[in-house]
Scaffold this motif. Structure first.
Motif, PDB file in Angstrom:
ATOM      1  N   TRP A 137       0.756  -1.005   0.021  1.00 41.47           N
ATOM      2  CA  TRP A 137      -0.049  -0.181   0.070  1.00 41.47           C
ATOM      3  C   TRP A 137       1.005   1.812  -0.470  1.00 41.47           C
ATOM      4  O   TRP A 137       2.201   1.509   0.764  1.00 41.47           O
ATOM      5  N   CYS A 138       0.542   2.015  -1.214  1.00 41.48           N
ATOM      6  CA  CYS A 138       0.902   3.480  -1.006  1.00 41.48           C
ATOM      7  C   CYS A 138       0.181   4.692  -0.321  1.00 41.48           C
ATOM      8  O   CYS A 138      -0.727   4.696  -0.523  1.00 41.48           O
ATOM      9  N   LEU A 139       1.133   5.300   0.581  1.00 45.92           N
ATOM     10  CA  LEU A 139       0.290   6.530   1.876  1.00 45.92           C
ATOM     11  C   LEU A 139       0.714   8.098   1.253  1.00 45.92           C
ATOM     12  O   LEU A 139       2.417   8.017   0.400  1.00 45.92           O
ATOM     13  N   ALA A 140       0.304   8.117  -0.113  1.00 48.74           N
ATOM     14  CA  ALA A 140       1.138   9.174  -0.758  1.00 48.74           C
ATOM     15  C   ALA A 140       0.210  10.578  -0.238  1.00 48.74           C
ATOM     16  O   ALA A 140      -0.914  10.274  -0.324  1.00 48.74           O
ATOM     17  N   LEU A 141       1.366  11.242   0.206  1.00 48.71           N
ATOM     18  CA  LEU A 141       1.149  12.040   0.748  1.00 48.71           C
ATOM     19  C   LEU A 141       1.783  13.466  -0.272  1.00 48.71           C
ATOM     20  O   LEU A 141       3.019  13.597  -0.163  1.00 48.71           O
ATOM     21  N   PRO A 142       0.155  13.986  -0.679  1.00 47.95           N
ATOM     22  CA  PRO A 142       1.278  15.334  -1.841  1.00 47.95           C
ATOM     23  C   PRO A 142       1.344  16.403  -0.038  1.00 47.95           C
ATOM     24  O   PRO A 142       1.431  16.363   0.466  1.00 47.95           O
ATOM     25  N   PHE A 143       2.015  18.050  -1.053  1.00 45.37           N
ATOM     26  CA  PHE A 143       2.297  18.595  -0.330  1.00 45.37           C
ATOM     27  C   PHE A 143       1.216  19.363   0.265  1.00 45.37           C
ATOM     28  O   PHE A 143       0.499  19.871  -0.137  1.00 45.37           O
ATOM     29  N   LEU A 144       1.671  19.501   1.902  1.00 44.95           N
ATOM     30  CA  LEU A 144       0.391  19.690   3.234  1.00 44.95           C
ATOM     31  C   LEU A 144       0.438  21.073   2.972  1.00 44.95           C
ATOM     32  O   LEU A 144       1.183  21.641   3.359  1.00 44.95           O
ATOM     33  N   ALA A 172      -3.874   2.746   7.192  1.00 45.68           N
ATOM     34  CA  ALA A 172      -3.024   1.703   6.274  1.00 45.68           C
ATOM     35  C   ALA A 172      -2.585   0.610   6.804  1.00 45.68           C
ATOM     36  O   ALA A 172      -2.650  -0.847   6.929  1.00 45.68           O
ATOM     37  N   GLU A 173      -2.855   0.196   8.368  1.00 53.65           N
ATOM     38  CA  GLU A 173      -2.393  -0.468   9.103  1.00 53.65           C
ATOM     39  C   GLU A 173      -2.848  -1.279   9.141  1.00 53.65           C
ATOM     40  O   GLU A 173      -2.761  -2.332   9.374  1.00 53.65           O
ATOM     41  N   ALA A 174      -4.148  -0.505   8.900  1.00 56.19           N
ATOM     42  CA  ALA A 174      -5.265  -0.939   9.628  1.00 56.19           C
ATOM     43  C   ALA A 174      -5.688  -2.189   8.108  1.00 56.19           C
ATOM     44  O   ALA A 174      -6.398  -2.983   8.583  1.00 56.19           O
ATOM     45  N   GLN A 180       2.025  -7.540   3.329  1.00 51.49           N
ATOM     46  CA  GLN A 180       1.579  -6.573   1.911  1.00 51.49           C
ATOM     47  C   GLN A 180       2.021  -5.243   3.073  1.00 51.49           C
ATOM     48  O   GLN A 180       2.243  -5.426   3.919  1.00 51.49           O
ATOM     49  N   ALA A 181       3.271  -4.748   2.347  1.00 50.84           N
ATOM     50  CA  ALA A 181       4.061  -4.041   3.312  1.00 50.84           C
ATOM     51  C   ALA A 181       3.259  -2.377   2.843  1.00 50.84           C
ATOM     52  O   ALA A 181       2.410  -2.361   1.863  1.00 50.84           O
ATOM     53  N   LEU A 182       4.208  -1.696   3.524  1.00 49.49           N
ATOM     54  CA  LEU A 182       4.086   0.010   3.904  1.00 49.49           C
ATOM     55  C   LEU A 182       4.862   0.912   2.992  1.00 49.49           C
ATOM     56  O   LEU A 182       5.716   0.470   3.210  1.00 49.49           O
TER      57      LEU A 182
END
Length: 415
Positions: A137-144, A172-174, A180-182
């Protein structure tokens, strides 16, 4: 599972008024060939895809032509890209529904649900291997941007950033299953990271742009970062800036540029490999020195030795960019003419003459001779304040200025 990490393409960059389309096209051609050769399962592009929030049609064509070509060559390749502080988040997301048919995920902004919780589903991207098996799973964080993460019961910018990270990591962890990797992707300035000399726009002044690496817990196998142009790891091998694919300023010409390839072994990080990017156009600096010393240095340049990194076809758009740094005692109206005469017959493109007056006796004298193009908005404001009030602006004033500057830059998105 194999992934490639790149960032900070800055497509459409104007290099002291000169177009770099040929260089960006050469990089994307190389990247496409590398994807075909290495056969990764996913490509991560960690922001600052464009150089300005309203990129030219030509710059946009570079991006979308590349995505179409990559999908045609590798139909199972998944691409995830996020907006950086140079990008318009809305513009990055606009073609997202269309790009899903090309297995490309475009994330430009964070979204909030009606109950005040983060819309984590929007930012969590499933990644599959060539067989279609969900592997990560990709945690995709654009510029905040401050306006996106503050409000309600959260007024502090860094507290808002921490809240977004915390809620997304928890979701994501849930969500992930066994094995599966993060993988996190973020466009941010991490504390302790090295900044390039002249080309990186501060996100927020006063240290607030720096976020701690602790926002990425150990459960995340790899953190793909964008924003800083110098390739580097931050603290741990798993937390990396890929750096920009080509030097965006002469201050970035002395180190190699790269993309990163990494593998995932179940939930864990496997190997990381650096893939050097060939430099399509060289950047050359001469000086500082007197006019006579610069003329002598130009006369001694030997094309065969100096430009060995340029292909043999040697068309003009492959000639190196040249910056001259010259020390003067007084203005020289004939300076450019003398330098151009010394360059006659040399395969060089004179990009910039940076004049310095080392013997200037006061701030006013020095300020009058500075090339405005070499200063950031913060430096111009600081110099003006010091010239008027005789002292450097206080930190709180610089923080307020940075906030106003960010509002101006953000307003360009709506223009």
């Amino acid at each position: 599972m194999k992934l490639l990490h790149t960032a900070d393409w800055h497509l459409g960059q104007s290099f002291h008024g000169q177009d770099r389309h040929v260089e960006h096209r050469a990089f994307l051609d190389w990247l496409l060939a590398t994807l075909i050769e290495r056969q990764p399962d996913a490509l991560l592009i960690a922001g600052d895809i464009f150089d300005v929030v309203n990129p030219s049609l030509r710059a946009q064509e570079l991006l979308y032509d590349f995505i179409v070509a990559a999908h045609a060559a590798l139909p199972t390749l998944e691409i995830v890209m996020i907006a950086g502080n140079h990008d318009s988040g809305s513009r990055i997301e606009l073609p997202a529904p269309l790009m899903k048919s090309l297995k490309t995920h475009a994330l430009g902004r964070v979204h909030w649900l009606d109950d005040g919780r983060l819309d984590s589903d929007h930012l969590l991207v499933p990644l599959h291997d060539a067989d279609g098996t969900l592997k990560a799973w990709c945690l995709a964080l654009p510029f905040l941007r401050p306006a996106e993460v503050t409000g309600g019961d959260v007024d502090d910018y860094r507290e808002g950033i921490a809240r977004v990270h915390g809620e997304l990591v928890e979701a994501a962890e849930a969500r992930r299953g066994p094995g599966q990797a993060l993988v996190a992707m973020s466009h941010a300035h991490l504390q302790g990271a090295a900044v390039s000399e002249a080309s990186e726009r501060p996100i927020v002044i006063g240290g607030e742009e720096s976020v701690p690496a602790t926002l990425f817990p150990a459960s995340i196998a790899y953190v793909a970062l964008g924003h800083l142009h110098r390739p580097q790891q931050v603290g741990e091998a798993r937390i990396r800036y890929s750096g920009s694919p080509l030097p965006l300023d002469f201050s970035e010409s002395h180190y190699p540029h790269q993309v990163l390839e990494f593998t995932l072994d179940g939930e864990a990080l496997g190997e990381i490999e650096t893939l050097p990017i060939p430099r399509h156009v060289a950047l050359k600096r001469l000086g500082p020195g007197s006019v006579e010393e610069i003329e002598q240095a130009l006369s001694e340049l030997e094309p065969d030795a100096e430009f060995a990194d340029v292909d043999a076809d040697f068309s003009r758009d492959r000639w190196p960019w040249l910056e001259i740094r010259v020390d003067l005692d007084a203005p020289r109206p004939d300076l450019r003419a003398r330098i151009e005469a010394a360059m006659a017959g040399k395969p060089l493109r004179l990009l910039r003459i940076h004049s310095r007056y080392p013997n200037a006796s006061s701030l006013e004298d020095a300020g009058a001779t500075v090339d405005l193009d070499s200063l950031t908005p913060q430096e111009i404001f600081s110099r003006t304040w010091q010239s008027r009030y005789g002292e450097a602006p206080p930190d709180e004033v610089m923080t307020d200025f940075a906030s106003l500057l960010q509002q101006v830059q953000d307003s360009e998105v709506e223009a």
